[in-house]
Design an enzyme around this catalytic site. Sequence first.
Site, PDB file in Angstrom:
ATOM      1  N   HIS A 130       0.830  -1.203   0.000  1.00 50.42           N
ATOM      2  CA  HIS A 130       0.000   0.000   0.000  1.00 50.42           C
ATOM      3  C   HIS A 130       0.863   1.251   0.000  1.00 50.42           C
ATOM      4  CE1 HIS A 130       0.460  -0.417   4.487  1.00 50.42           C
ATOM      5  NE2 HIS A 130       0.619   0.887   4.387  1.00 50.42           N
ATOM      6  N   ARG A 181      -1.999  11.286   3.641  1.00 48.66           N
ATOM      7  CA  ARG A 181      -2.739  11.942   4.717  1.00 48.66           C
ATOM      8  C   ARG A 181      -3.902  12.715   4.091  1.00 48.66           C
ATOM      9  NH1 ARG A 181       2.425  11.707   6.778  1.00 48.66           N
ATOM     10  NH2 ARG A 181       2.459  10.864   8.886  1.00 48.66           N
ATOM     11  N   GLU A 220      -3.686   3.638   1.673  1.00 49.80           N
ATOM     12  CA  GLU A 220      -4.016   3.862   3.084  1.00 49.80           C
ATOM     13  C   GLU A 220      -4.303   5.344   3.258  1.00 49.80           C
ATOM     14  OE1 GLU A 220      -1.718   4.044   7.378  1.00 49.80           O
ATOM     15  OE2 GLU A 220      -0.920   2.702   5.837  1.00 49.80           O
ATOM     16  N   ASN A 268      -5.306  12.474  10.643  1.00 46.53           N
ATOM     17  CA  ASN A 268      -4.823  12.847  11.965  1.00 46.53           C
ATOM     18  C   ASN A 268      -5.857  13.787  12.569  1.00 46.53           C
ATOM     19  OD1 ASN A 268      -1.988  12.641  10.200  1.00 46.53           O
ATOM     20  ND2 ASN A 268      -2.004  11.616  12.170  1.00 46.53           N
ATOM     21  N   HIS A 324       2.159  11.753  -8.007  1.00 44.61           N
ATOM     22  CA  HIS A 324       0.778  11.333  -8.218  1.00 44.61           C
ATOM     23  C   HIS A 324       0.637   9.834  -8.009  1.00 44.61           C
ATOM     24  CE1 HIS A 324       2.759  10.934 -12.194  1.00 44.61           C
ATOM     25  NE2 HIS A 324       2.070   9.794 -12.239  1.00 44.61           N
ATOM     26  N   GLU A 352      -3.308  10.146 -11.794  1.00 44.48           N
ATOM     27  CA  GLU A 352      -3.115  10.025 -13.236  1.00 44.48           C
ATOM     28  C   GLU A 352      -3.876   8.819 -13.745  1.00 44.48           C
ATOM     29  OE1 GLU A 352       0.448   9.803 -16.577  1.00 44.48           O
ATOM     30  OE2 GLU A 352       0.874   9.120 -14.543  1.00 44.48           O
TER      31      GLU A 352
END
Length: 126
Positions: free
Chosen positions: A5, A9, A56, A60, A74, A122
């Site tokens: 993965h 964020r 993922e 936060n 990207h 993309e």
Amino acid sequence: MKIIHTMIRVKDMDASIRFYTEILGMKLFSKDDYPGGEFSLAFVGYGDHPDDGSIELTYNWGKSDYDLGDAFGHIALGVQDIYGTCDTIKNKGGEVVREPGPMKHGTTVIAFVKDPNGYMIELIQR
């Protein structure tokens, strides 16, 4: 070895999950909150399992913005019908920031979509 993965964020977990699942058609594999660490994680992707290559999404708690900087480029997705995919993305409220067409100095047909956090996705005609 294989890529499992990539973590990014996100500013708004719900908006990000909606984008990746409803607009890009990924599956939501899991979403968990970690109160002790004040963060939430969600895994999205196209495979049957998160280890098939997923994204993922990390939120936060209390963080409403990030400086994306200029190091990250990207995420790339292969698509069968780039023109139809871009139309579908736009019809579902997604933002296509570069319409499909040949890449500069080449013949591969690409397009770019922006996620709710400002990350570029993309699309590559396969």
